[in-house]
Design a protein around this motif. Structure first.
Motif, PDB file in Angstrom:
ATOM      1  N   UNK A 163       0.118 -12.851   4.265  1.00 23.26           N
ATOM      2  CA  UNK A 163      -0.505 -12.334   3.051  1.00 23.26           C
ATOM      3  C   UNK A 163      -1.960 -11.984   3.331  1.00 23.26           C
ATOM      4  N   UNK A 164      -2.465 -11.012   2.578  1.00 28.51           N
ATOM      5  CA  UNK A 164      -3.870 -10.660   2.670  1.00 28.51           C
ATOM      6  C   UNK A 164      -4.390 -10.422   1.250  1.00 28.51           C
ATOM      7  N   UNK A 165      -5.578 -10.920   0.964  1.00 28.19           N
ATOM      8  CA  UNK A 165      -6.175 -10.796  -0.368  1.00 28.19           C
ATOM      9  C   UNK A 165      -7.132  -9.604  -0.385  1.00 28.19           C
ATOM     10  N   UNK A 166      -7.146  -8.871  -1.494  1.00 32.82           N
ATOM     11  CA  UNK A 166      -8.005  -7.690  -1.605  1.00 32.82           C
ATOM     12  C   UNK A 166      -8.872  -7.777  -2.856  1.00 32.82           C
ATOM     13  N   UNK A 167     -10.033  -7.111  -2.778  1.00 32.30           N
ATOM     14  CA  UNK A 167     -10.950  -7.024  -3.907  1.00 32.30           C
ATOM     15  C   UNK A 167     -10.839  -5.663  -4.570  1.00 32.30           C
ATOM     16  N   UNK A 168     -11.175  -5.615  -5.859  1.00 35.30           N
ATOM     17  CA  UNK A 168     -11.112  -4.353  -6.594  1.00 35.30           C
ATOM     18  C   UNK A 168     -11.902  -3.251  -5.900  1.00 35.30           C
ATOM     19  N   UNK A 169     -13.131  -3.577  -5.474  1.00 33.90           N
ATOM     20  CA  UNK A 169     -14.025  -2.550  -4.940  1.00 33.90           C
ATOM     21  C   UNK A 169     -13.415  -1.856  -3.716  1.00 33.90           C
ATOM     22  N   UNK A 170     -12.863  -2.630  -2.776  1.00 32.88           N
ATOM     23  CA  UNK A 170     -12.290  -2.013  -1.582  1.00 32.88           C
ATOM     24  C   UNK A 170     -11.000  -1.268  -1.912  1.00 32.88           C
ATOM     25  N   UNK A 171     -10.259  -1.783  -2.877  1.00 31.41           N
ATOM     26  CA  UNK A 171      -9.017  -1.113  -3.278  1.00 31.41           C
ATOM     27  C   UNK A 171      -9.310   0.262  -3.862  1.00 31.41           C
ATOM     28  N   UNK A 172     -10.286   0.322  -4.752  1.00 35.18           N
ATOM     29  CA  UNK A 172     -10.636   1.603  -5.360  1.00 35.18           C
ATOM     30  C   UNK A 172     -11.245   2.553  -4.327  1.00 35.18           C
ATOM     31  N   UNK A 173     -12.020   2.008  -3.401  1.00 37.07           N
ATOM     32  CA  UNK A 173     -12.607   2.845  -2.354  1.00 37.07           C
ATOM     33  C   UNK A 173     -11.518   3.480  -1.492  1.00 37.07           C
ATOM     34  N   UNK A 174     -10.514   2.697  -1.097  1.00 39.11           N
ATOM     35  CA  UNK A 174      -9.448   3.250  -0.261  1.00 39.11           C
ATOM     36  C   UNK A 174      -8.563   4.217  -1.050  1.00 39.11           C
ATOM     37  N   UNK A 175      -8.409   3.986  -2.354  1.00 30.23           N
ATOM     38  CA  UNK A 175      -7.665   4.948  -3.166  1.00 30.23           C
ATOM     39  C   UNK A 175      -8.389   6.291  -3.169  1.00 30.23           C
ATOM     40  N   UNK A 176      -9.709   6.250  -3.317  1.00 26.52           N
ATOM     41  CA  UNK A 176     -10.484   7.497  -3.269  1.00 26.52           C
ATOM     42  C   UNK A 176     -10.367   8.168  -1.904  1.00 26.52           C
ATOM     43  N   UNK A 177     -10.355   7.373  -0.834  1.00 26.62           N
ATOM     44  CA  UNK A 177     -10.207   7.955   0.497  1.00 26.62           C
ATOM     45  C   UNK A 177      -8.849   8.634   0.662  1.00 26.62           C
ATOM     46  N   UNK A 178      -7.795   7.996   0.158  1.00 31.48           N
ATOM     47  CA  UNK A 178      -6.468   8.609   0.235  1.00 31.48           C
ATOM     48  C   UNK A 178      -6.450   9.960  -0.472  1.00 31.48           C
ATOM     49  N   UNK A 179      -7.138  10.034  -1.600  1.00 29.75           N
ATOM     50  CA  UNK A 179      -7.176  11.279  -2.369  1.00 29.75           C
ATOM     51  C   UNK A 179      -8.022  12.334  -1.652  1.00 29.75           C
ATOM     52  N   UNK A 180      -9.210  11.943  -1.255  1.00 31.52           N
ATOM     53  CA  UNK A 180     -10.181  12.930  -0.755  1.00 31.52           C
ATOM     54  C   UNK A 180      -9.992  13.283   0.720  1.00 31.52           C
ATOM     55  N   UNK A 181      -9.459  12.346   1.508  1.00 31.49           N
ATOM     56  CA  UNK A 181      -9.316  12.600   2.947  1.00 31.49           C
ATOM     57  C   UNK A 181      -7.896  13.019   3.335  1.00 31.49           C
ATOM     58  N   UNK A 182      -6.902  12.499   2.614  1.00 28.05           N
ATOM     59  CA  UNK A 182      -5.514  12.784   2.978  1.00 28.05           C
ATOM     60  C   UNK A 182      -4.801  13.651   1.949  1.00 28.05           C
ATOM     61  N   UNK A 183      -5.455  13.916   0.796  1.00 26.56           N
ATOM     62  CA  UNK A 183      -4.836  14.753  -0.226  1.00 26.56           C
ATOM     63  C   UNK A 183      -3.695  14.090  -0.954  1.00 26.56           C
ATOM     64  N   UNK A 184      -3.676  12.745  -0.999  1.00 24.05           N
ATOM     65  CA  UNK A 184      -2.597  12.003  -1.642  1.00 24.05           C
ATOM     66  C   UNK A 184      -3.091  11.483  -2.997  1.00 24.05           C
ATOM     67  N   UNK A 185      -2.517  12.001  -4.072  1.00 24.48           N
ATOM     68  CA  UNK A 185      -3.018  11.738  -5.419  1.00 24.48           C
ATOM     69  C   UNK A 185      -2.471  10.415  -5.964  1.00 24.48           C
ATOM     70  N   UNK A 186      -2.946   9.337  -5.381  1.00 25.24           N
ATOM     71  CA  UNK A 186      -2.385   8.014  -5.688  1.00 25.24           C
ATOM     72  C   UNK A 186      -3.324   7.180  -6.559  1.00 25.24           C
ATOM     73  N   UNK A 187      -2.822   6.012  -6.990  1.00 25.86           N
ATOM     74  CA  UNK A 187      -3.572   5.128  -7.866  1.00 25.86           C
ATOM     75  C   UNK A 187      -4.204   3.951  -7.146  1.00 25.86           C
ATOM     76  N   UNK A 188      -4.780   3.050  -7.928  1.00 27.35           N
ATOM     77  CA  UNK A 188      -5.553   1.948  -7.379  1.00 27.35           C
ATOM     78  C   UNK A 188      -4.768   0.966  -6.541  1.00 27.35           C
TER      79      UNK A 188
END
Length: 370
Positions: free
Chosen positions: A286-311
């Motif tokens: 298991x790995x624990x995640x924080x909101x801030x890093x989760x939202x940051x990686x969601x933005x990266x998926x959208x802006x860098x990979x073109x994947x329109x995904x959620x948090x």
């Protein structure tokens, strides 16, 4: 998903499943990760999330068992939103009245989608524990007792939740093995446009599965199928759990630091109880995640990979990158190994979060021409 067969679907439920498996080409590379990082984009389902699969399966099975009847039974379900949308869509197609009970923190977009599909929506306090009379779970149970011909499909305890994901797993297997079966790069002539034409090398199987965990049906069902003898009994499964949730093991992972709040903004993963649909024996680590890093990686998926995904997709990627990059627990065995295949589940799309501030953080101001 090698490709959907041409033809006309009978209804919207026919567009549940057969979602694409897409290679990430920028984000892992910036960390020097050598393995193939592939994402299963579940927001391509008809209702926009992975939960469409379990909604369709649970309702179909209930019908076959004579537990519900279109036009008569009232479907009630406590949810964080996506299962509710999947059920509301299925109920609209099949002709059921639908009541969805969800916490206040869930997005306005989910509520609007539910209402658009004809569902009745009841909101409950976010801070209420699952066994609090005010919680969405207890409120749904009370409503079921008070409503004539009501039935709760109960995603937290329904065996058809994980069973639905045997199909998800088979789609992943088919896609991964289709590439490796070509004994080298596919050529444009032998591959549909935009399909992978050069996967460097491939183990021919899924080596690591990464998924955010909520009800647990997704990770449990997919992992169970992938681990069968005809695919990969040695599969490594990484469960992603937000800080503030208590699903991860050992329990020490869930302890909060001094002054740290147990509240988390991420939607769709994490709980304060263990659903029966979650088989923790299927999770290797298991790995624990924080909101801030989760939202940051969601933005990266959208802006860098073109994947329109959620948090929650961002949470899964955050966990995967920490695990796979140099210094992470999975770097030596997987992250540094060309040909290893890591599959990450991306549960839903940005449709549910259009008005959330995290989505457009760091973007340029719009310009208005007079």
């Amino acid at each position: 998903m090698v490709g959907r067969q041409p033809g006309i679907l009978n209804d919207a439920l026919g567009a549940v499943g057969n979602t694409p498996l897409i290679r990430l080409n920028k984000i892992p590379q910036q960390f020097g990760i050598q393995c193939n990082v592939l994402v299963k984009c579940e927001y391509f389902n008809a209702g926009g999330s992975v939960k469409d699969r379990i909604a369709a399966r649970m309702l179909d099975e209930a019908e076959q068992q004579g537990l519900v009847t279109p036009g008569k039974t009232v479907i009630i379900e406590p949810t964080s939103g996506n299962t509710g949308v999947g059920l509301a869509l299925a109920c609209a197609v099949k002709g059921y009245r639908c009541i969805i009970v969800l916490p206040e923190k869930m997005s306005a977009e989910k509520v609007a989608t539910l209402k658009a599909l004809g569902a009745e929506v009841i909101r409950t306090p976010t801070e209420a524990a699952w066994d609090d009379p005010r919680s969405n779970i207890m409120t749904a149970r009370r409503l079921a007792e008070e409503t004539e011909n009501a039935y709760i499909l109960d995603q937290y305890n329904n065996p058809n939740n994980p069973l639905a994901h045997r199909v998800t797993a088979q789609e992943i297997i088919d896609d991964v093995t289709a590439v490796s079966a070509n004994q080298g790069p596919l050529t444009p002539a032998s591959s549909p446009r935009h399909h992978v034409t050069n996967l460097n090398s491939s183990s021919g199987k899924v080596d690591v599965l990464v998924a955010g965990v909520g009800t647990g049906g997704t990770v449990s069902g997919i992992a169970t199928r992938l681990r069968e003898d005809d695919h990969n009994p040695d599969l490594f499964v990484l469960g992603v759990d937000p800080i503030g949730s208590t699903l991860a093991v050992p329990a020490s992972l869930n302890e909060l630091e001094n002054g740290e709040s147990g509240a988390y903004k991420i939607e769709g993963i994490g709980y304060d109880f263990d659903p029966k649909s979650l088989d923790k024996q299927q999770v290797s680590a298991w790995i624990k995640t924080r909101d801030e890093e989760s939202f940051d990686y969601a933005r990266q998926l959208i802006r860098m990979e073109g994947l329109l995904c959620g948090g929650s997709s961002g949470a899964a990627l955050a966990g995967a990158m920490r695990f796979l990059k140099e210094g992470g627990e999975g770097y030596d065995a997987f992250g540094s190994q060309q040909g290893k295949n890591v599959v990450i589940i991306l549960p839903d799309s940005l449709r549910n979060y259009i008005t959330k501030p995290w989505l457009i953080e760091g973007t340029k101001e719009e310009q208005h021409i007079a």
